[in-house]
Design an enzyme around this catalytic site. Structure first.
Site, PDB file in Angstrom:
ATOM      1  N   LEU A  43       0.824  -1.213   0.000  1.00 54.85           N
ATOM      2  CA  LEU A  43       0.000   0.000   0.000  1.00 54.85           C
ATOM      3  C   LEU A  43       0.854   1.257   0.000  1.00 54.85           C
ATOM      4  O   LEU A  43       0.544   2.228  -0.691  1.00 54.85           O
ATOM      5  CB  LEU A  43      -0.945  -0.024   1.191  1.00 54.85           C
ATOM      6  N   ALA A  44       1.943   1.249   0.762  1.00 52.79           N
ATOM      7  CA  ALA A  44       2.782   2.455   0.828  1.00 52.79           C
ATOM      8  C   ALA A  44       3.469   2.710  -0.512  1.00 52.79           C
ATOM      9  O   ALA A  44       3.422   3.820  -1.050  1.00 52.79           O
ATOM     10  CB  ALA A  44       3.808   2.312   1.952  1.00 52.79           C
ATOM     11  N   ARG A 330      -3.735  -4.653  21.430  1.00 56.26           N
ATOM     12  CA  ARG A 330      -3.136  -5.967  21.173  1.00 56.26           C
ATOM     13  C   ARG A 330      -2.107  -6.391  22.214  1.00 56.26           C
ATOM     14  O   ARG A 330      -2.044  -7.556  22.590  1.00 56.26           O
ATOM     15  CB  ARG A 330      -2.482  -5.950  19.800  1.00 56.26           C
ATOM     16  N   GLU A 425       5.307   0.352   6.751  1.00 50.90           N
ATOM     17  CA  GLU A 425       5.803  -0.415   7.899  1.00 50.90           C
ATOM     18  C   GLU A 425       7.329  -0.358   8.001  1.00 50.90           C
ATOM     19  O   GLU A 425       7.898  -0.628   9.059  1.00 50.90           O
ATOM     20  CB  GLU A 425       5.306  -1.864   7.793  1.00 50.90           C
ATOM     21  N   LEU A 441      -2.688   0.250   7.709  1.00 46.26           N
ATOM     22  CA  LEU A 441      -3.140   0.584   6.349  1.00 46.26           C
ATOM     23  C   LEU A 441      -3.294   2.098   6.243  1.00 46.26           C
ATOM     24  O   LEU A 441      -2.931   2.716   5.237  1.00 46.26           O
ATOM     25  CB  LEU A 441      -4.468  -0.124   6.049  1.00 46.26           C
TER      26      LEU A 441
END
Ligand SMILES: Cc1cc2nc3c(=O)[nH]c(=O)nc-3n(C[C@H](O)[C@H](O)[C@H](O)COP(=O)(O)OP(=O)(O)OC[C@H]3O[C@@H](n4cnc5c(N)ncnc54)[C@H](O)[C@@H]3O)c2cc1C
Length: 637
Positions: A43-44, A330, A425, A441
């Site tokens: 995506l990046a 998380r 990332e 995202l």
């Protein structure tokens, strides 16, 4: 070294606008005189390549896979955050900013995170315009669901295939530019080195993965969007080809590596089920919107889950964290699952699993609704485990999923090396010590569609470039060094496979630098990885040739880098004498077992400088200033 993040002055909410105005511009007619290299098509990278080409720059884009759309981003499941507040629950840019800063345990930069929250809304508009089929509610508005660490529903999704749909959108935009000739696409190409000439990045060295040719490509700026390095642990939810080599080579060429020990362990993955497994599967966090996490109250209770009555179940997240319940962040959910299993209350054959139960949601909403939301995830679970999660609770356990660490970048997403930009990332920037669900995202697309198009122009407009050709001595040297390293790997001809050694590295890191850490374990891990490094370079077996498709050779190079990165992670974990987010050092915990930060001594980004092979890297610190939020003990109770 003074690390200047180049954060604009002025009120938080105005910084990005002000900065965009102050950045120098490249005249539209001059953009065609610049060459930009983008490595990575997740995506990046895909969004950056498409946007830069649309602006008129000449872009060369590289990826390992045969098609840009096979990048790991295609696997993302649960959704993407944005503060649209369509649900009227009280969301806002400020709330998304605050949740993200707090979620990261106050170890990220305020200015970057605020900009991310601002841009989140643009991303949704951009993707809708591209035709990304987000789920919609009955009135036609885009639907939202909740993710961990937030008390509002702000996650936009396309079933459990959000990454796939977003990447198809970005890939469409990229393909348009490939067809127009503004992007030249190089699939099946692996970056092996970075060309830094007179302290400025001027290109990369790549290996053609089909025929083994090693060649250089030159540019005015290089953008690395090469993803995360969770596969350093061998078993992770990442795609098999996700690796650290590009950013590690940049680190060896002078780029600082920030917070390398910050690894996200995701609480809901299908548990490890055997010694011959090479991959783990995520069950999206979105499932915790409807699934309830529990274990039997009595460790001796071995009845099948459906025979255990309510009174004998411990819904430990709901009782311990009543405000956030199953949707705690998380790091918190993972540590609690481990704690239950360590107390002997884990379920399944190995005892390293907890239940994620949809019975109540199915009774409440009906199977059809649950199937609409998560059908593909349930199907995936059943295919892997041969159990039907509509009828029996899923079994889940934490697994390595994401890396918050990465190359250090400033507000412009430029590393400390001139002309080297890092997105997605691969950089360390926005998530601090723990990333909230559905925020990766958002960050990758914010970086690619909305940040880099401005900031790279600012760099190009104020830089004058010497002419350079592939005959330059430094370029030739880099090509010959890449050839030498390849030949060296092939010449060892030892007895142990790359996978065997990689697995050993993974075991060490999981055991001593995983969900919880302590000084003794980290010191032990350091020695063990040093020995493993020796074993690798003395006894690895890489069959085949260099001038050929050779996947053992590809993996060998990546694992060699993982071993060195493992050592860097240990060094970072040893230096951070506090607990924060994912970095849980057992010596630093609150009375009720939560991470205990030390803001006096560790409220900084730890940025490591390479000083030579087998030498201790040098630590530089970027202090984190908080002017808009108060540092507090994170609580989800
Ligand atoms: C199973 C799973 C589900 C997830 N679900 C979500 C979710 O629902 N929401 C969310 O926000 N996040 C999610 N994430 C996290 C998110 O998917 C990733 O953080 C994000 O997609 C990373 O995008 P990227 O563009 O930075 O890198 P990637 O998509 O990993 O792309 C890396 C690219 O770099 C290329 N590359 C790497 N090394 C080299 C090299 N040396 N030479 C040439 N090319 C190279 C690769 O070929 C690839 O094209 C999920 C992660 C996993 C593992």
């Amino acid at each position: 070294m003074h690390l200047d993040a180049h954060i604009p002055s002025g009120p938080l909410a105005d910084k990005w606008d002000k900065h965009r105005f102050e950045l120098k511009l490249v005249n539209p007619a001059n953009k065609r005189h610049y060459e930009i290299i983008v490595v990575g098509t997740g995506l990046a990278g895909a969004s950056a390549s498409a946007s830069l080409a649309e602006l008129g720059y000449n872009v060369k884009t590289f990826c390992i896979q045969d098609s840009p759309r096979r990048a790991h981003s295609i696997a993302a499941q649960g959704g993407i955050n944005a503060s649209k507040n369509y649900t009227n629950e009280g969301d806002s840019i400020w709330r998304l900013f605050y949740d993200t800063i707090k979620g990261g345990d106050f170890r990220a930069r305020e200015a970057n995170v605020y900009r991310l929250a601002q841009l989140s809304n643009n991303i949704i508009d951009q993707c809708v315009a591209q035709g990304v089929p987000f789920a919609r509610d009955y009135g036609g508005l885009l639907a939202n669901r909740s993710f961990g660490g937030a008390q509002v529903s702000r996650t936009f999704y396309a079933r459990g295939q959000t990454g796939q749909q977003l990447l198809l959108g970005a890939y469409g935009a990229l393909s348009r530019q490939i067809a127009s000739g503004k992007v030249k696409m190089y699939p099946r190409s692996e970056m092996l080195d970075l060309l830094v000439i007179h302290n400025r990045v001027r290109g990369i060295v790549i290996r053609n993965l089909i025929n083994g040719d090693i060649e250089a490509h030159l540019a005015n700026a290089v953008v690395l969007a090469t993803g995360g390095y969770g596969n350093v642990f061998f078993l992770s939810t990442n795609a098999m080809s996700s690796n650290a080599s590009a950013i590690f080579r940049a680190y060896q060429k002078g780029a600082l590596f920030a917070n390398p020990c910050f690894t996200q362990i995701h609480p809901t993955c299908i548990p490890v089920h055997g010694d011959y497994q090479s991959k783990l599967t995520l069950m999206s966090e979105s499932l915790r919107n409807d699934g309830r996490v529990w274990v039997p109250k009595n460790p001796e209770d071995k009845r099948p889950p459906n025979e255990i009555p309510e009174s004998d179940r411990d819904y430990y997240l709901e009782s311990k964290y009543p405000s956030f319940g199953n949707l705690v962040p998380r790091d918190v959910a993972s540590r609690n699952a481990k704690e239950q299993c360590d107390m002997g209350k884990g379920v399944g054959e190995t005892g390293f699993a907890v239940y994620l139960d949809f019975k109540d949601a199915i009774n409440r909403d009906g199977k059809d609704i649950i199937e609409k939301k998560y059908g593909n995830l349930f199907q995936m679970y059943e295919k892997i485990t041969a159990q039907n999660p509509y009828e029996t609770p899923m079994m889940i356990y934490p697994a390595v999923h994401y890396t918050m660490g990465g190359l250090w970048v400033d507000y412009n997403l430029m590393s400390n090396v001139d002309g080297l930009f890092v997105l997605g990332e691969a950089n360390f920037s926005d998530h601090g010590a723990n990333r909230l669900g559905a925020s990766a995202l958002m960050q990758g697309l914010a970086d690619g569609y909305f940040v880099i198009p401005y900031t790279i122009g600012g760099y190009l407009a104020q830089t004058s470039f010497d002419s350079l050709s592939v005959d330059h001595v430094d370029v030739k040297e880099a090509i010959s060094a890449a050839n030498d390293r390849t030949r060296k790997l092939l010449s060892i001809k030892g007895k142990r496979t790359v996978d065997e050694l990689h697995k050993e590295l993974g075991h060490i890191l999981w055991e001593y630098c995983g969900m919880s850490r302590n000084e003794k374990g980290l010191q032990k891990a350091k020695k063990e990885i040093q020995n493993l490094r020796e074993e690798f370079w003395g006894n690895v077996l890489i069959p085949g040739m260099d001038k050929d498709l050779n996947q053992s050779l590809e993996r060998g190079g990546r694992v060699a880098d993982f071993i060195d990165l493992g050592l860097l992670m240990i060094e970072d974990a040893l230096a951070r004498k506090e607990s924060c987010g994912c970095h849980f050092n057992e010596a630093y915990q609150t009375d009720d077992g939560e991470a205990q930060r030390n803001d006096t001594d560790f409220c900084h980004v730890a940025a490591w400088k390479y000083t030579g092979d087998e030498k201790t890297p040098k630590l530089h610190k970027e202090p984190l200033g908080f002017e808009n939020v108060e540092l507090s003990q994170r609580s989800y109770k």
